[in-house]
Structures are given as structure tokens and as C-alpha cells.
Scaffold this motif. Structure first.
Motif, short mmCIF file in Angstrom:
data_model
loop_
_atom_site.label_atom_id
_atom_site.label_comp_id
_atom_site.label_asym_id
_atom_site.label_seq_id
_atom_site.Cartn_x
_atom_site.Cartn_y
_atom_site.Cartn_z
N TYR A 44 0.38 -1.26 0.10
CA TYR A 44 0.12 -0.39 0.14
C TYR A 44 1.13 1.02 -0.12
O TYR A 44 2.25 1.36 0.80
N PRO A 45 0.72 1.61 -1.01
CA PRO A 45 1.03 3.53 -0.90
C PRO A 45 1.15 3.98 0.70
O PRO A 45 0.38 3.82 1.66
N ALA A 46 2.12 4.95 1.11
CA ALA A 46 2.13 5.22 2.61
C ALA A 46 1.15 5.74 2.73
O ALA A 46 0.77 6.03 4.38
N THR A 47 0.21 6.66 2.48
CA THR A 47 -0.60 8.01 2.49
C THR A 47 -2.33 6.98 2.59
O THR A 47 -3.08 7.56 2.65
N ALA A 48 -1.80 5.68 2.13
CA ALA A 48 -2.83 5.13 1.81
C ALA A 48 -3.69 4.31 2.97
O ALA A 48 -3.34 3.49 4.22
N GLU A 49 -5.62 4.42 2.65
CA GLU A 49 -6.09 3.82 4.09
C GLU A 49 -6.37 2.11 3.55
O GLU A 49 -6.58 1.56 2.46
#
Length: 73
Positions: A34-39
Motif C-alpha cells: 500500500y502507498p504510505a498515505t493509503a487507507e
């Protein structure tokens, strides 16, 4: 073409999460990158909660009893 990861003949799509129990009963938690900012999706959070609760033998026994009592279709 989809890039598929395989391990011992099993296939998990690259965007999927899973709890995997091996023959010895050890649990692995597999997550996509997951991208670092993804929920983190709600059902993936549920898998994480089950993993954490799986260390509680009393809870595991209660869940297994509920499963045994559930109607089968």
C-alpha cells in the motif's frame, strides 16, 4: 498481463490480502504494497484483528465452538 506472485503453487493477486495457515498451524499475514498515505481497507483491518486475537486461546476456542454450532447449508 498481470504479474502474479506464487509460492508453493498458491496464487494471490497482487492487490489482495490474506491470512494463511500452513500445515503446522503457523499464520502468515500477506499484504499488498500500500502507498504510505493509503487507507487500509476495512476488511484487511478485520484480518489484522483476527490475527491479533488468534493469540488468545480462549477466544480461539470460543470462535471454534461458534463455528461448530453454526447451521450447515
Amino acid at each position: 498481463m498481470t504479474d502474479i506472485s506464487t509460492d508453493h503453487g498458491s496464487v494471490l493477486p497482487p492487490d489482495a490480502a490474506a491470512l494463511v495457515v500452513d500445515a503446522s498451524g503457523d499464520i502468515s499475514f500477506l499484504l499488498p504494497d500500500y502507498p504510505a498515505t493509503a487507507e487500509v481497507p476495512r476488511m484487511v483491518q478485520l484480518l489484522a484483528a483476527v490475527l491479533l486475537r488468534s493469540r488468545d486461546e480462549e477466544w480461539v476456542e470460543e470462535m471454534l465452538a461458534d463455528l461448530a454450532d453454526a447451521p450447515r447449508s
